[in-house]
Write an enzyme that holds these catalytic residues in place. Sequence first.
Site, PDB file in Angstrom:
ATOM      1  N   GLU A  83      25.386   7.587 -46.280  1.00 24.72           N
ATOM      2  CA  GLU A  83      26.170   6.352 -46.348  1.00 24.72           C
ATOM      3  C   GLU A  83      25.681   5.514 -47.524  1.00 24.72           C
ATOM      4  O   GLU A  83      25.877   4.323 -47.579  1.00 24.72           O
ATOM      5  CB  GLU A  83      26.128   5.575 -45.023  1.00 24.72           C
ATOM      6  CG  GLU A  83      24.772   5.312 -44.450  1.00 24.72           C
ATOM      7  CD  GLU A  83      24.856   4.661 -43.075  1.00 24.72           C
ATOM      8  OE1 GLU A  83      25.411   3.563 -42.993  1.00 24.72           O
ATOM      9  OE2 GLU A  83      24.350   5.246 -42.108  1.00 24.72           O
ATOM     10  N   CYS A 120      25.589   6.496 -39.629  1.00 21.44           N
ATOM     11  CA  CYS A 120      24.426   7.361 -39.379  1.00 21.44           C
ATOM     12  C   CYS A 120      24.766   8.633 -38.617  1.00 21.44           C
ATOM     13  O   CYS A 120      23.935   9.528 -38.519  1.00 21.44           O
ATOM     14  CB  CYS A 120      23.359   6.589 -38.622  1.00 21.44           C
ATOM     15  SG  CYS A 120      22.942   5.036 -39.390  1.00 21.44           S
ATOM     16  N   THR A 163      14.021  -3.183 -41.448  1.00 19.10           N
ATOM     17  CA  THR A 163      14.177  -1.820 -40.904  1.00 19.10           C
ATOM     18  C   THR A 163      14.542  -0.806 -41.987  1.00 19.10           C
ATOM     19  O   THR A 163      15.046   0.267 -41.679  1.00 19.10           O
ATOM     20  CB  THR A 163      15.278  -1.791 -39.819  1.00 19.10           C
ATOM     21  OG1 THR A 163      16.537  -2.117 -40.440  1.00 19.10           O
ATOM     22  CG2 THR A 163      15.011  -2.777 -38.700  1.00 19.10           C
ATOM     23  N   HIS A 244      19.240   8.611 -32.269  1.00 20.29           N
ATOM     24  CA  HIS A 244      19.276   7.947 -33.572  1.00 20.29           C
ATOM     25  C   HIS A 244      18.307   6.763 -33.508  1.00 20.29           C
ATOM     26  O   HIS A 244      18.359   5.970 -32.554  1.00 20.29           O
ATOM     27  CB  HIS A 244      20.692   7.441 -33.898  1.00 20.29           C
ATOM     28  CG  HIS A 244      20.708   6.498 -35.053  1.00 20.29           C
ATOM     29  ND1 HIS A 244      20.214   6.846 -36.291  1.00 20.29           N
ATOM     30  CD2 HIS A 244      21.104   5.193 -35.160  1.00 20.29           C
ATOM     31  CE1 HIS A 244      20.324   5.811 -37.109  1.00 20.29           C
ATOM     32  NE2 HIS A 244      20.862   4.802 -36.451  1.00 20.29           N
ATOM     33  N   LYS A 253      15.380   0.612 -25.797  1.00 18.12           N
ATOM     34  CA  LYS A 253      16.513   0.132 -24.980  1.00 18.12           C
ATOM     35  C   LYS A 253      17.414   1.303 -24.569  1.00 18.12           C
ATOM     36  O   LYS A 253      17.884   1.372 -23.437  1.00 18.12           O
ATOM     37  CB  LYS A 253      17.320  -0.906 -25.759  1.00 18.12           C
ATOM     38  CG  LYS A 253      16.523  -2.183 -26.061  1.00 18.12           C
ATOM     39  CD  LYS A 253      17.350  -3.141 -26.883  1.00 18.12           C
ATOM     40  CE  LYS A 253      16.520  -4.177 -27.626  1.00 18.12           C
ATOM     41  NZ  LYS A 253      15.713  -5.058 -26.820  1.00 18.12           N
ATOM     42  N   ASN A 328      14.236   3.279 -41.186  1.00 11.82           N
ATOM     43  CA  ASN A 328      15.545   3.899 -40.923  1.00 11.82           C
ATOM     44  C   ASN A 328      15.957   4.808 -42.083  1.00 11.82           C
ATOM     45  O   ASN A 328      15.955   4.383 -43.241  1.00 11.82           O
ATOM     46  CB  ASN A 328      16.598   2.796 -40.727  1.00 11.82           C
ATOM     47  CG  ASN A 328      17.876   3.317 -40.102  1.00 11.82           C
ATOM     48  OD1 ASN A 328      18.024   4.514 -39.865  1.00 11.82           O
ATOM     49  ND2 ASN A 328      18.799   2.407 -39.819  1.00 11.82           N
TER      50      ASN A 328
HETATM   51  N1  CAA Z   1       5.490  -9.870 -30.799  1.00 13.26           N
HETATM   52  C1  CAA Z   1       6.150  -8.910 -30.118  1.00 13.26           C
HETATM   53  N2  CAA Z   1       7.500  -8.748 -30.199  1.00 13.26           N
HETATM   54  C2  CAA Z   1       8.201  -9.572 -31.007  1.00 13.26           C
HETATM   55  C3  CAA Z   1       7.575 -10.618 -31.727  1.00 13.26           C
HETATM   56  C4  CAA Z   1       6.147 -10.738 -31.605  1.00 13.26           C
HETATM   57  N3  CAA Z   1       5.489 -11.675 -32.260  1.00 13.26           N
HETATM   58  N4  CAA Z   1       8.527 -11.268 -32.422  1.00 13.26           N
HETATM   59  C5  CAA Z   1       9.712 -10.676 -32.144  1.00 13.26           C
HETATM   60  N5  CAA Z   1       9.507  -9.671 -31.282  1.00 13.26           N
HETATM   61  C6  CAA Z   1      10.503  -8.736 -30.739  1.00 13.26           C
HETATM   62  C7  CAA Z   1      11.762  -9.450 -30.252  1.00 13.26           C
HETATM   63  O1  CAA Z   1      11.612  -9.917 -28.917  1.00 13.26           O
HETATM   64  C8  CAA Z   1      12.775  -8.308 -30.382  1.00 13.26           C
HETATM   65  O2  CAA Z   1      12.616  -7.406 -29.318  1.00 13.26           O
HETATM   66  P1  CAA Z   1      13.711  -7.364 -28.140  1.00 13.26           P
HETATM   67  O3  CAA Z   1      15.030  -7.050 -28.780  1.00 13.26           O
HETATM   68  O4  CAA Z   1      13.233  -6.245 -27.266  1.00 13.26           O
HETATM   69  O5  CAA Z   1      13.692  -8.702 -27.491  1.00 13.26           O
HETATM   70  C9  CAA Z   1      12.300  -7.571 -31.641  1.00 13.26           C
HETATM   71  O6  CAA Z   1      10.932  -7.924 -31.805  1.00 13.26           O
HETATM   72  C10 CAA Z   1      13.054  -7.951 -32.906  1.00 13.26           C
HETATM   73  O7  CAA Z   1      12.953  -9.352 -33.065  1.00 13.26           O
HETATM   74  P2  CAA Z   1      14.228 -10.222 -33.405  1.00 13.26           P
HETATM   75  O8  CAA Z   1      15.358  -9.845 -32.499  1.00 13.26           O
HETATM   76  O9  CAA Z   1      13.827 -11.645 -33.434  1.00 13.26           O
HETATM   77  O10 CAA Z   1      14.503  -9.675 -34.881  1.00 13.26           O
HETATM   78  P3  CAA Z   1      15.630 -10.069 -35.874  1.00 13.26           P
HETATM   79  O11 CAA Z   1      16.421 -11.242 -35.442  1.00 13.26           O
HETATM   80  O12 CAA Z   1      14.966 -10.176 -37.193  1.00 13.26           O
HETATM   81  O13 CAA Z   1      16.647  -8.838 -35.891  1.00 13.26           O
HETATM   82  C11 CAA Z   1      17.594  -6.700 -35.860  1.00 13.26           C
HETATM   83  C12 CAA Z   1      16.395  -7.541 -35.448  1.00 13.26           C
HETATM   84  C13 CAA Z   1      18.881  -7.283 -35.291  1.00 13.26           C
HETATM   85  C14 CAA Z   1      17.410  -5.283 -35.337  1.00 13.26           C
HETATM   86  C15 CAA Z   1      17.671  -6.685 -37.419  1.00 13.26           C
HETATM   87  O14 CAA Z   1      16.516  -6.053 -37.940  1.00 13.26           O
HETATM   88  C16 CAA Z   1      18.876  -5.948 -37.955  1.00 13.26           C
HETATM   89  O15 CAA Z   1      19.933  -6.538 -38.151  1.00 13.26           O
HETATM   90  N6  CAA Z   1      18.742  -4.646 -38.267  1.00 13.26           N
HETATM   91  C17 CAA Z   1      19.823  -3.823 -38.845  1.00 13.26           C
HETATM   92  C18 CAA Z   1      20.831  -3.394 -37.824  1.00 13.26           C
HETATM   93  C19 CAA Z   1      20.299  -2.350 -36.883  1.00 13.26           C
HETATM   94  O16 CAA Z   1      19.380  -1.613 -37.167  1.00 13.26           O
HETATM   95  N7  CAA Z   1      20.964  -2.229 -35.729  1.00 13.26           N
HETATM   96  C20 CAA Z   1      20.623  -1.205 -34.763  1.00 13.26           C
HETATM   97  C21 CAA Z   1      21.847  -0.686 -34.046  1.00 13.26           C
HETATM   98  S1  CAA Z   1      23.070  -0.172 -35.239  1.00 13.26           S
HETATM   99  C22 CAA Z   1      22.520   1.370 -35.754  1.00 13.26           C
HETATM  100  O17 CAA Z   1      21.705   1.984 -35.125  1.00 13.26           O
HETATM  101  C23 CAA Z   1      23.061   1.934 -37.040  1.00 13.26           C
HETATM  102  C24 CAA Z   1      22.045   1.771 -38.100  1.00 13.26           C
HETATM  103  O18 CAA Z   1      21.227   2.650 -38.305  1.00 13.26           O
HETATM  104  C25 CAA Z   1      22.032   0.560 -38.896  1.00 13.26           C
END
Ligand code: CAA
Length: 445
Positions: A83, A120, A163, A244, A253, A328
Amino acid sequence: MTSVGIDAIEIWTGNLKLDLPNTFAPEKGEDPEKYTKGLGLNASSFPDSYEDIVTMGANAAYRLMERKGLGPEDIGRIDVATESSFDKSKPISTYIAGCLEQVFDGDFHHANKGERKFACIAGTQCLDDAYNWIKADRSRGRAALVIATDTALYARDDPGEATQGAGAVAMLIDEDPNVVELSNEQGYGSADETDFLKPQQQFPSVDGKRSMQVYLARMREALEDYESVAGASHPDDFAYVPFHTPFPGMVRKAGLLAYRHMIRNTPIEEELAEEIGRQPRREEYDDETAYEDAVREHMDALKETDAYRTWYAETIEPTLTISREVGNWYTGSVHVARVSALKHALENDLDLAGSTLGVGSYGSGAEAEVHAEVVADGWREEIESITIDDQLDARRSITFEEYESIHDAHNHDKDVDTTELTTPSAEFVFDGWGRMGERKYRFVE
Ligand code: CAA
């Protein structure tokens, strides 16, 4: 007809490494444990300025063909999943074939070449195409080369930046495979979603939190669809379940959701009922919110039970080891998870031949696919040949400033002069532009 599946695998990681808790998190003003514990990542792989999806894919394929003693005449098709393509017409498989023709005698003129795009999940779709081609008896005894290659970069300051990753997985698909036999039972969960997309742009538009919900919803549909052909699945059915893996926290999860689904109406649910109660059933609740709250509460309790923790530690955790160090790889991620699992079995001297893997692929936009694979007799020797640990150790760690300039070097909208941070050796490298705007490559001894 004999069985068809993955006969050999090679992985190629980008040559640079960004330490997430120690280098990236402090610059972002974030707690390092968000990375190590929350997302489950220690580092991301990055491509040096001379690397891209073609070099990484060609390097993985070259290594695979060399190791297996193959020449172009043995390969009947080359399917590339990506991609991160930089060309809207000419498929990346033609660039990779051109690279391989520099180092092998003969050519790939006879080989059918293509490029698959569905975020993906395209790597798994390429496996399907190769499987179907061989099963349809059109392969004339030749094998298929499937290459999943991506530079998974996000715009600077996008939450997805945490990521990122870059690397390629090459897989040889053939009859009587040495690694895994693919089953012909599959399940799909697919819907028109806007969770992650790149409408005429290099870096994705992402609704991160929603993308996680869509991943889980489509995966659940795919599992149910799989069960409609393969029968109800049970946690004991699978030695490992590679998913994945955009980041290991996502798989945490998915694993819990799959376990809850698989134990429903089984003796495991009955045994756990004494400890945490039975799973909430929709018909027992008047409104959706109350039902969802009850499910959430039940999942929180389920994930703390010994039964779940043991299953997770044995079946899911081993699939995440490489991902934690590379981030990733989009199309390659689920295939990296499979290798991680098989490496775990090798390192723990497990007798895996004949065991089943349950594989859960996902692509945004969105589609999930679930299928089973049976580990073949030759798996051990194949996995022993994979050098990913040495490759990970050999990566050069980059500072945050170097990360910024490497990100710029790979940004199609920027024209920057970047010096190489590593010295390529025995690999393909980007070698400048041709007269029609094509990217050119050469092999460096
Ligand atoms: N200690 C321990 N854990 C902590 C922490 C700390 N100090 N601070 C944060 N965390 C945890 C949070 O609780 C969260 O875990 P949970 O979801 O279990 O609650 C985790 O760390 C991530 O923290 P945030 O949610 O605050 O992180 P974020 O707002 O920066 O966003 C994300 C995380 C949404 C995954 C972001 O990285 C993102 O947009 N990533 C790209 C999209 C993605 O990968 N999506 C996955 C599904 S789509 C897919 O799979 C296709 C693909 O490859 C893209």
